[in-house]
Enzyme design. Structure first.
Site, PDB file in Angstrom:
ATOM      1  N   ARG A   9       3.709  -0.248  -4.861  1.00 53.58           N
ATOM      2  CA  ARG A   9       3.605  -0.814  -3.656  1.00 53.58           C
ATOM      3  C   ARG A   9       2.244  -1.385  -3.359  1.00 53.58           C
ATOM      4  O   ARG A   9       2.014  -2.223  -2.246  1.00 53.58           O
ATOM      5  CB  ARG A   9       3.374   0.358  -2.553  1.00 53.58           C
ATOM      6  CG  ARG A   9       4.889   1.206  -2.272  1.00 53.58           C
ATOM      7  CD  ARG A   9       4.923   2.353  -1.486  1.00 53.58           C
ATOM      8  NE  ARG A   9       4.504   1.875  -0.073  1.00 53.58           N
ATOM      9  CZ  ARG A   9       5.553   1.604   0.522  1.00 53.58           C
ATOM     10  NH1 ARG A   9       6.815   1.723   0.236  1.00 53.58           N
ATOM     11  NH2 ARG A   9       5.341   1.100   1.766  1.00 53.58           N
ATOM     12  N   GLU A  69       8.454 -14.619 -11.285  1.00 50.27           N
ATOM     13  CA  GLU A  69       7.944 -13.496 -10.639  1.00 50.27           C
ATOM     14  C   GLU A  69       7.369 -12.675 -11.691  1.00 50.27           C
ATOM     15  O   GLU A  69       6.352 -12.263 -11.599  1.00 50.27           O
ATOM     16  CB  GLU A  69       8.481 -12.798  -9.649  1.00 50.27           C
ATOM     17  CG  GLU A  69       9.522 -11.598  -9.992  1.00 50.27           C
ATOM     18  CD  GLU A  69      10.227 -10.993  -8.691  1.00 50.27           C
ATOM     19  OE1 GLU A  69      11.378 -10.627  -8.656  1.00 50.27           O
ATOM     20  OE2 GLU A  69       9.469 -10.566  -8.020  1.00 50.27           O
ATOM     21  N   GLU A 102      18.632 -16.745  -8.024  1.00 48.21           N
ATOM     22  CA  GLU A 102      18.147 -15.292  -8.352  1.00 48.21           C
ATOM     23  C   GLU A 102      17.547 -15.382  -9.723  1.00 48.21           C
ATOM     24  O   GLU A 102      16.323 -14.740  -9.983  1.00 48.21           O
ATOM     25  CB  GLU A 102      19.257 -14.345  -8.240  1.00 48.21           C
ATOM     26  CG  GLU A 102      18.902 -13.052  -8.561  1.00 48.21           C
ATOM     27  CD  GLU A 102      17.670 -12.326  -8.116  1.00 48.21           C
ATOM     28  OE1 GLU A 102      17.241 -12.768  -6.746  1.00 48.21           O
ATOM     29  OE2 GLU A 102      17.316 -11.258  -8.424  1.00 48.21           O
ATOM     30  N   CYS A 161       0.941  -1.174   0.024  1.00 45.49           N
ATOM     31  CA  CYS A 161       0.041  -0.050  -0.045  1.00 45.49           C
ATOM     32  C   CYS A 161       0.815   1.173   0.007  1.00 45.49           C
ATOM     33  O   CYS A 161       1.823   1.196   0.649  1.00 45.49           O
ATOM     34  CB  CYS A 161      -0.931   0.047   1.250  1.00 45.49           C
ATOM     35  SG  CYS A 161      -1.985  -1.292   1.235  1.00 45.49           S
ATOM     36  N   HIS A 217      19.678 -36.432  -7.953  1.00 44.47           N
ATOM     37  CA  HIS A 217      19.238 -36.734  -6.511  1.00 44.47           C
ATOM     38  C   HIS A 217      17.510 -36.689  -6.767  1.00 44.47           C
ATOM     39  O   HIS A 217      16.984 -36.594  -5.511  1.00 44.47           O
ATOM     40  CB  HIS A 217      19.750 -36.225  -5.258  1.00 44.47           C
ATOM     41  CG  HIS A 217      21.102 -36.515  -5.198  1.00 44.47           C
ATOM     42  ND1 HIS A 217      21.749 -37.768  -4.937  1.00 44.47           N
ATOM     43  CD2 HIS A 217      22.201 -35.956  -5.695  1.00 44.47           C
ATOM     44  CE1 HIS A 217      22.991 -37.539  -4.765  1.00 44.47           C
ATOM     45  NE2 HIS A 217      23.492 -36.605  -5.365  1.00 44.47           N
ATOM     46  N   ASN A 219      -1.565   2.540   5.598  1.00 47.32           N
ATOM     47  CA  ASN A 219      -0.642   1.691   5.111  1.00 47.32           C
ATOM     48  C   ASN A 219      -0.115   0.644   6.397  1.00 47.32           C
ATOM     49  O   ASN A 219       0.413   1.335   7.267  1.00 47.32           O
ATOM     50  CB  ASN A 219       0.652   2.024   4.196  1.00 47.32           C
ATOM     51  CG  ASN A 219       1.544   1.056   4.149  1.00 47.32           C
ATOM     52  OD1 ASN A 219       1.353   0.020   3.989  1.00 47.32           O
ATOM     53  ND2 ASN A 219       2.898   1.534   4.065  1.00 47.32           N
ATOM     54  N   GLY A 220      -0.229  -0.526   6.470  1.00 45.08           N
ATOM     55  CA  GLY A 220       0.187  -1.334   7.381  1.00 45.08           C
ATOM     56  C   GLY A 220      -0.975  -2.186   7.813  1.00 45.08           C
ATOM     57  O   GLY A 220      -1.917  -2.591   6.922  1.00 45.08           O
ATOM     58  N   TRP A 233      -2.501  -2.784  -1.697  1.00 47.46           N
ATOM     59  CA  TRP A 233      -2.285  -4.151  -1.800  1.00 47.46           C
ATOM     60  C   TRP A 233      -2.993  -5.161  -1.047  1.00 47.46           C
ATOM     61  O   TRP A 233      -2.793  -4.735   0.396  1.00 47.46           O
ATOM     62  CB  TRP A 233      -0.637  -4.439  -1.735  1.00 47.46           C
ATOM     63  CG  TRP A 233      -0.334  -5.873  -2.047  1.00 47.46           C
ATOM     64  CD1 TRP A 233       0.072  -6.381  -3.015  1.00 47.46           C
ATOM     65  CD2 TRP A 233      -0.100  -7.099  -0.965  1.00 47.46           C
ATOM     66  NE1 TRP A 233       0.406  -7.555  -3.131  1.00 47.46           N
ATOM     67  CE2 TRP A 233       0.413  -8.244  -1.858  1.00 47.46           C
ATOM     68  CE3 TRP A 233      -0.217  -7.089   0.321  1.00 47.46           C
ATOM     69  CZ2 TRP A 233       0.546  -9.396  -1.337  1.00 47.46           C
ATOM     70  CZ3 TRP A 233      -0.116  -8.136   0.764  1.00 47.46           C
ATOM     71  CH2 TRP A 233       0.402  -9.353   0.097  1.00 47.46           C
ATOM     72  N   LYS A 240      13.279 -14.551 -10.626  1.00 48.21           N
ATOM     73  CA  LYS A 240      13.298 -13.327 -11.548  1.00 48.21           C
ATOM     74  C   LYS A 240      12.314 -14.008 -12.625  1.00 48.21           C
ATOM     75  O   LYS A 240      11.177 -13.141 -12.890  1.00 48.21           O
ATOM     76  CB  LYS A 240      14.662 -12.757 -12.388  1.00 48.21           C
ATOM     77  CG  LYS A 240      14.740 -11.521 -12.472  1.00 48.21           C
ATOM     78  CD  LYS A 240      15.137 -10.501 -11.179  1.00 48.21           C
ATOM     79  CE  LYS A 240      14.288 -10.534  -9.930  1.00 48.21           C
ATOM     80  NZ  LYS A 240      14.801 -10.028  -8.851  1.00 48.21           N
ATOM     81  N   LYS A 277       5.971  -4.186  -4.027  1.00 44.13           N
ATOM     82  CA  LYS A 277       7.483  -4.123  -3.939  1.00 44.13           C
ATOM     83  C   LYS A 277       7.867  -4.086  -2.638  1.00 44.13           C
ATOM     84  O   LYS A 277       8.950  -4.835  -2.275  1.00 44.13           O
ATOM     85  CB  LYS A 277       7.669  -2.581  -4.350  1.00 44.13           C
ATOM     86  CG  LYS A 277       9.284  -2.160  -4.571  1.00 44.13           C
ATOM     87  CD  LYS A 277       9.898  -3.002  -5.545  1.00 44.13           C
ATOM     88  CE  LYS A 277      11.515  -2.455  -5.636  1.00 44.13           C
ATOM     89  NZ  LYS A 277      12.321  -3.537  -6.270  1.00 44.13           N
TER      90      LYS A 277
HETATM   91  O1  M6R Z   1      13.004  -4.645   0.242  1.00 46.23           O
HETATM   92  P1  M6R Z   1      13.343  -5.939   0.364  1.00 46.23           P
HETATM   93  O2  M6R Z   1      14.928  -6.182  -0.270  1.00 46.23           O
HETATM   94  O3  M6R Z   1      13.484  -6.467   1.901  1.00 46.23           O
HETATM   95  O4  M6R Z   1      12.433  -7.116  -0.279  1.00 46.23           O
HETATM   96  C1  M6R Z   1      12.822  -8.274  -0.317  1.00 46.23           C
HETATM   97  C2  M6R Z   1      11.896  -9.017  -1.300  1.00 46.23           C
HETATM   98  O5  M6R Z   1      10.852  -8.893  -1.002  1.00 46.23           O
HETATM   99  C3  M6R Z   1      12.254  -8.769  -2.553  1.00 46.23           C
HETATM  100  O6  M6R Z   1      13.711  -8.946  -2.722  1.00 46.23           O
HETATM  101  C4  M6R Z   1      11.548  -9.484  -3.622  1.00 46.23           C
HETATM  102  O7  M6R Z   1      11.875 -10.854  -3.608  1.00 46.23           O
HETATM  103  C5  M6R Z   1      11.691  -9.051  -5.211  1.00 46.23           C
HETATM  104  N1  M6R Z   1      10.557  -8.873  -5.683  1.00 46.23           N
HETATM  105  C6  M6R Z   1      12.550  -9.884  -6.118  1.00 46.23           C
HETATM  106  O8  M6R Z   1      12.623  -9.335  -7.293  1.00 46.23           O
END
Ligand code: M6R
Length: 607
Positions: free
Chosen positions: A27, A489, A482, A2, A505, A100-101, A74, A486, A602
């Site tokens: 957000r 997501e 990683e 949010c 395995h 927000n929260g 969100w 990527k 985010k």
């Molecule tokens: O703001 P942060 O680095 O704490 O966020 C951590 C994760 O939420 C963030 O890296 C998330 O995995 C990304 N969407 C990945 O691209």
């Protein structure tokens, strides 16, 4: 999770609020809403979906007020719908609130209010807030006192903006464990969840600490602690260019941020490694202290956790201290062994991730020293940690993290060198060689980004696949993790990453004709081993895609992407780039919204 924005000044608030919401949409984008106040009349417009829906609603141009609040959501409590969208009002329609929260005790508060004849029209936790304010206003007849009393009842996290029809020239804002910044220019005040959303309006800011409250009018801001004692605050000037929060000619933020990596890494290096001197302003750890450390935890979530994995063995070999990398949401609940001989490093791009902050608080309570690595100035984590160090990647807007990851790995490598110098745990030659390699990284990133036509072509070939696999050994395995994150997501393609030696395995059972297997091969001492594993999947029909900085015999592979050679320790900073680009172009081929993938936000400010 949010985003909230507010305006109080001389101009029509709604266009300013909508502009701010667009910048905060990363957000959350389940719904958007706005509330303005004019001649003691509060107007609200809100709807499910993105900010552009809100912008197109009938009546948006009729919002003439110069005081307003707005929200992009969100969803946590209550599905995305118009009734669950913010702003929310109390039953008498006197107070309008964006939040927000998460209010953890909202059920209890709702019961209390229902017993006092309040009715609820949404499934949100937020709706208790305006009603509580109203409840206290009936007793106190004082806007500030009522907001403060309501805040005192809230358990959980909040950043709120409140407007009140009987005080149309004021707004009250308050926060606890959720971000809120107040931007000030001559006769205007802007409120937001982050600085970049406001940077085109002002570069001077006030920052609230948890449980503080501000009463804002056009010309004045008064700050109070939770006992309503008046407190004073200094304005902070923030150096951030206004185009840093724009797309700057790129189609998407993610692509812009991928291309910003040479700059982000250069700036991050520049603040801590000056030629051969390492200097971390604000990080004063003595040799006496570091010598007592017998364990380092690196704790984070998602991509930031992968950055931790990418530096684990560097810390261990350079500093001779065992390092455990942990997922914050696990760490905080598994009673980790921590004492004053443990050093805990927390990585968070946003500095707002709830699990990471909770994991930090836990370590602190057990006597460990804590260091936060974050990209966001004055983010919540900086207030909790004993020490904090900023990456200088610039605002990262796309949900998929790219430049933050590479900057985090660079910074943590420099930190490992810094500790090694203090501890005398590695030879001078080794340390100096790594420093030289670090200084060459921006150039290597530029080279990697020069010609990406092969990656675009590859994306066209594989975008319709259902499954993909990523393989690597050692540090390359951390990059495989990683790359896989990527891809899933932003393309919604199922993918998994495996340590190449683990394949047989179990996971090799999933390999069949045409399944893309992307292997990262950068460590000369492990390349041959990984090639044997690649051969095993080729034999079972996989399409082999190789990312390498080694000279390999390519005749056997379907696709090979060459990248510049780096020291094995630093290779993730370069080898991740083709994987970021591949995920990006696959997402584009599928016609998806790269910057705002489904179900994600985010900043993950809920656990
Ligand atoms: O703001 P942060 O680095 O704490 O966020 C951590 C994760 O939420 C963030 O890296 C998330 O995995 C990304 N969407 C990945 O691209």
């Amino acid at each position: 999770m949010c985003g909230i924005v507010g305006y109080i000044g001389t101009k029509k608030a709604s266009p300013i609020l909508i502009n701010g919401l667009k910048k905060l949409e990363y957000r959350g984008y389940d719904s958007a809403g706005i509330s303005t106040i004019e001649e003691s009349e509060i107007s609200i417009l809100k709807d499910k979906g993105r900010v552009k829906n809100l912008e197109n609603l009938d009546g948006i141009n009729n919002l003439k007020g110069t005081v307003g609040i707005a929200h992009t959501r969100w969803a946590t409590h209550g599905k995305p719908s118009k009734s669950n969208s913010h702003p929310h009002m109390d039953n008498s329609k006197s107070f309008s609130v964006v939040h927000n929260g998460i209010i953890e005790n909202y059920k209890e508060l709702r019961d209390f209010l229902q017993n006092n004849n309040y009715k609820f029209y949404s499934d949100t936790d937020t709706e208790v807030i305006p009603n509580l304010i109203h409840y206290y206003y009936n007793k106190e007849n004082n806007f500030l006192k009522s907001v403060n009393l309501a805040c005192n009842d809230l358990k959980g996290s909040y950043a709120i903006e409140v407007i009140f029809k009987d005080m149309p020239n004021n707004m009250i804002v308050a926060k606890k464990d959720s971000p809120l910044v107040i931007g000030k220019s001559d006769d205007e005040t802007f409120i937001s969840s982050d600085i970049p959303a406001l940077i085109s309006f002002t570069n001077t800011f006030y920052f609230l600490n948890d449980t503080e409250i501000a009463v804002i009018s056009k010309d004045d801001i008064s700050f109070y602690d939770s006992n309503l004692n008046k407190i004073s605050k200094d304005l902070t000037t923030v150096e951030l260019s206004s185009d840093s929060a724009d797309k700057d000619g790129f189609e998407d933020y993610m692509l812009k941020e991928i291309y910003e990596q040479p700059k982000a890494v250069r700036e991050t290096i520049g603040t801590s490694l000056n030629g051969t001197n390492i200097n971390f302003e604000g990080l004063s750890l003595s040799k006496d202290y570091l010598s007592t450390i017998n364990m380092i935890y690196i704790v984070a979530c998602g991509t930031a956790m992968h950055a931790g994995l990418g530096v684990k063995s560097n810390f261990e070999t350079l500093c001779n201290i065992p390092v455990v990398v942990d997922v914050a949401s696990e760490f905080r609940y598994r009673k980790p062994l921590i004492n004053e001989k443990t050093l805990c490093i927390y990585i968070s791009q946003s500095g707002e991730t709830a699990d990471t902050i909770a994991a930090l608080k836990l370590a602190k309570s057990k006597g460990a020293k804590t260091i936060a690595i974050t990209n966001v100035i004055e983010s919540s984590i900086t207030r909790e940690a004993d020490y904090y160090v900023y990456t200088h990647a610039g605002p990262e807007i796309a949900v998929a993290s790219t430049k933050a990851y590479t900057s985090q790995i660079v910074l943590l490598n420099i930190m490992a060198l810094y500790f090694a110098e203090i501890l005398n745990s590695s030879s001078k030659d080794r340390i100096e060689n790594i420093k030289k390699e670090i200084l060459k990284l921006p150039e290597k990133l530029e080279k990697t980004l020069e010609d990406v036509s092969d990656i675009k072509e590859l994306a066209k070939k594989i975008y319709s696949k259902k499954d993909m696999f990523f393989l690597g050994r050692g540090i390359d395995y951390t990059v495989a993790l990683e790359g896989s994150l990527k891809l899933k997501e932003i393309t919604y393609i199922h993918s998994d990453a495996y340590a190449a030696g683990e394949l047989k395995h179990g996971p090799i059972a999933l390999i069949e004709k045409g399944v893309p297997v992307i292997s990262i091969l950068t460590n000369p001492t492990l390349v041959e081993k990984t090639i044997s594993n690649v051969q095993e999947v080729i034999t079972r029909g996989a399409t082999s895609i190789i990312i390498t900085n080694q000279s390999l015999d390519c005749s056997n592979f379907d696709n090979i992407i060459n990248i510049p050679e780096t020291s094995a320790l630093l290779s993730p900073i370069v080898s991740v780039v083709p994987l970021q680009l591949l995920a990006y172009y696959v997402s584009k081929e599928k016609g998806l919204d790269v910057d705002k993938p489904r179900n994600l936000a985010k900043s993950v400010t809920v656990e």
